[in-house]
Design a protein around this motif. Sequence first.
Motif, mmCIF file in Angstrom:
data_model
loop_
_atom_site.group_PDB
_atom_site.id
_atom_site.type_symbol
_atom_site.label_atom_id
_atom_site.label_comp_id
_atom_site.label_asym_id
_atom_site.label_seq_id
_atom_site.Cartn_x
_atom_site.Cartn_y
_atom_site.Cartn_z
ATOM 1 N N ARG A 81 -4.549 14.980 -15.568
ATOM 2 C CA ARG A 81 -3.804 15.073 -16.822
ATOM 3 C C ARG A 81 -2.970 13.825 -17.105
ATOM 4 N N LEU A 82 -2.786 12.977 -16.114
ATOM 5 C CA LEU A 82 -1.909 11.822 -16.250
ATOM 6 C C LEU A 82 -2.655 10.618 -16.819
ATOM 7 N N PRO A 83 -1.990 9.788 -17.605
ATOM 8 C CA PRO A 83 -2.600 8.511 -17.978
ATOM 9 C C PRO A 83 -2.913 7.698 -16.726
ATOM 10 N N ARG A 84 -4.024 6.971 -16.762
ATOM 11 C CA ARG A 84 -4.455 6.271 -15.552
ATOM 12 C C ARG A 84 -3.593 5.058 -15.218
ATOM 13 N N ASP A 85 -2.706 4.661 -16.127
ATOM 14 C CA ASP A 85 -1.801 3.562 -15.797
ATOM 15 C C ASP A 85 -0.467 4.066 -15.239
ATOM 16 N N THR A 86 -0.347 5.368 -14.979
ATOM 17 C CA THR A 86 0.867 5.903 -14.360
ATOM 18 C C THR A 86 1.011 5.331 -12.954
ATOM 19 N N PRO A 87 2.133 4.714 -12.606
ATOM 20 C CA PRO A 87 2.321 4.226 -11.234
ATOM 21 C C PRO A 87 2.361 5.383 -10.241
ATOM 22 N N VAL A 88 1.584 5.257 -9.166
ATOM 23 C CA VAL A 88 1.584 6.269 -8.122
ATOM 24 C C VAL A 88 1.931 5.597 -6.793
ATOM 25 N N PHE A 89 2.746 6.282 -6.010
ATOM 26 C CA PHE A 89 3.173 5.809 -4.702
ATOM 27 C C PHE A 89 2.621 6.774 -3.665
ATOM 28 N N VAL A 90 1.847 6.234 -2.714
ATOM 29 C CA VAL A 90 1.077 7.100 -1.825
ATOM 30 C C VAL A 90 1.154 6.586 -0.388
ATOM 31 N N PRO A 91 0.841 7.452 0.581
ATOM 32 C CA PRO A 91 0.806 7.008 1.982
ATOM 33 C C PRO A 91 -0.327 6.028 2.248
ATOM 34 N N ALA A 92 -0.158 5.254 3.298
ATOM 35 C CA ALA A 92 -1.184 4.303 3.720
ATOM 36 C C ALA A 92 -2.536 4.987 3.849
ATOM 37 N N GLY A 93 -3.555 4.342 3.290
ATOM 38 C CA GLY A 93 -4.919 4.840 3.374
ATOM 39 C C GLY A 93 -5.350 5.733 2.238
ATOM 40 N N LEU A 94 -4.401 6.218 1.425
ATOM 41 C CA LEU A 94 -4.744 7.157 0.362
ATOM 42 C C LEU A 94 -5.018 6.474 -0.975
ATOM 43 N N GLY A 95 -4.811 5.175 -1.056
ATOM 44 C CA GLY A 95 -5.009 4.475 -2.315
ATOM 45 C C GLY A 95 -6.429 4.559 -2.833
ATOM 46 N N ARG A 96 -7.393 4.534 -1.917
ATOM 47 C CA ARG A 96 -8.799 4.574 -2.345
ATOM 48 C C ARG A 96 -9.091 5.827 -3.159
ATOM 49 N N TRP A 97 -8.519 6.961 -2.742
ATOM 50 C CA TRP A 97 -8.730 8.226 -3.451
ATOM 51 C C TRP A 97 -8.305 8.081 -4.912
ATOM 52 N N PHE A 98 -7.177 7.423 -5.156
ATOM 53 C CA PHE A 98 -6.678 7.258 -6.520
ATOM 54 C C PHE A 98 -7.458 6.212 -7.294
ATOM 55 N N ARG A 99 -7.817 5.134 -6.628
ATOM 56 C CA ARG A 99 -8.570 4.102 -7.347
ATOM 57 C C ARG A 99 -9.948 4.599 -7.751
ATOM 58 N N ARG A 100 -10.539 5.456 -6.933
ATOM 59 C CA ARG A 100 -11.827 6.053 -7.335
ATOM 60 C C ARG A 100 -11.675 6.873 -8.608
ATOM 61 N N ARG A 101 -10.487 7.368 -8.874
ATOM 62 C CA ARG A 101 -10.210 8.147 -10.082
ATOM 63 C C ARG A 101 -9.587 7.293 -11.174
ATOM 64 N N ARG A 102 -9.719 5.962 -11.011
ATOM 65 C CA ARG A 102 -9.384 4.972 -12.021
ATOM 66 C C ARG A 102 -7.888 4.824 -12.274
ATOM 67 N N PHE A 103 -7.050 5.223 -11.334
ATOM 68 C CA PHE A 103 -5.631 4.880 -11.450
ATOM 69 C C PHE A 103 -5.483 3.388 -11.164
ATOM 70 N N THR A 104 -4.683 2.713 -11.981
ATOM 71 C CA THR A 104 -4.660 1.249 -11.946
ATOM 72 C C THR A 104 -3.454 0.661 -11.212
ATOM 73 N N THR A 105 -2.390 1.461 -11.000
ATOM 74 C CA THR A 105 -1.199 0.951 -10.299
ATOM 75 C C THR A 105 -0.907 1.877 -9.138
ATOM 76 N N VAL A 106 -1.575 1.627 -8.046
ATOM 77 C CA VAL A 106 -1.492 2.480 -6.854
ATOM 78 C C VAL A 106 -0.840 1.665 -5.738
ATOM 79 N N THR A 107 0.308 2.117 -5.269
ATOM 80 C CA THR A 107 1.045 1.407 -4.230
ATOM 81 C C THR A 107 1.015 2.226 -2.951
ATOM 82 N N GLU A 108 0.349 1.684 -1.919
ATOM 83 C CA GLU A 108 0.265 2.345 -0.614
ATOM 84 C C GLU A 108 1.328 1.765 0.311
#
Length: 354
Positions: free
Chosen positions: A171-198
Amino acid sequence: MTQQTPESGSAATTTTTRKAGVPARAAFAPPFPPLAEPRPLGERRFWPRAFHDRLTAPLPGLRALARFAREGSVRPAPDGLADIPRLPYAPAPLPRVDPRTVAVSWAGHASWVVRIGGLTVLTDPVWSRRILGTPVRITPVGVAWHALPRVDAVVISHNHYDHLDAATLRRLPRDTPVFVPAGLGRWFRRRRFTTVTELDWWEAAELSGVRFDFVPAHHWSKRSLTDTCRTLWGGWVLTDPDGQRVYFAGDTGYGHWFSRIGRRYPGIDLALLPIGAYDPRWWLSDVHCDPEEAVRAAQDLGARRMAPMHWGTFVLSAEPVLEPLTRVRAEWQRAGLDREDLWDLPVGGSRVLV
């Protein structure tokens, strides 16, 4: 390799003011070791294949699994479910805030709407009625999705389905900044999130003056049959430009990390701590706090206030559905703590820290 070692680096809406006599933030000694410099937003990084070395207790083996199959129960007895209609649920409009005000609203389970430093931050957002392998919610979501202001950031504690919900995140815009644990960024990038900070434990990033520090937890990660502990787990300390701090524990058992987090981040104004999904203890004590342990954790952290979470939303274990609330209130009183500092919100309730 960028991996670092764990030691490196009420009413539905009320307002609470800082108490007289509480020392100013500048009175606290600087943390040791010093806090990490914020890392760039959206930085691409390399991580180890797995994080088993971060476990603070062994995962259940075949003997424990066999015992659970024999005697374990994942649901309360019928009398423990009878209180579902009495679970506290009081949805209300989100409070109005200014950039210097901290407010929290409990949507249910580990999902909070945190207003801090002028940002709206969602923690482990799960707005779905059902998650994989779990019965439907026993209380509705406390904050309607359409009632949310613009979401400025999302923090994720770990990848279990009751904390990382793909349907909600879609439901979120894909440019929403997300902060995630190490190693989880790939999961978000596969879903086209563009600002993923691990981030690794004790690392930080900054967004619009608000600092996001990722801190350890006593837990683990798994989302499929083949990815046990392939991504990290932890909690988050959010600090606004005025030094006000909110600690979101995610999912965790009780242990030594709380006192270390409290020393590293002195002056935590509010700790969002899990109190449910703890029975049977022989099975869950290493990864889920019970209510008494959550109160002890708040004290270890040096937190001024505690807001319980991770109960009354999904039936994940065998304790009666209202027992976590009853026990946390009793333990808070037994510990001689000020009743006003236990923010035992109903689902949908809010509190404001001025």
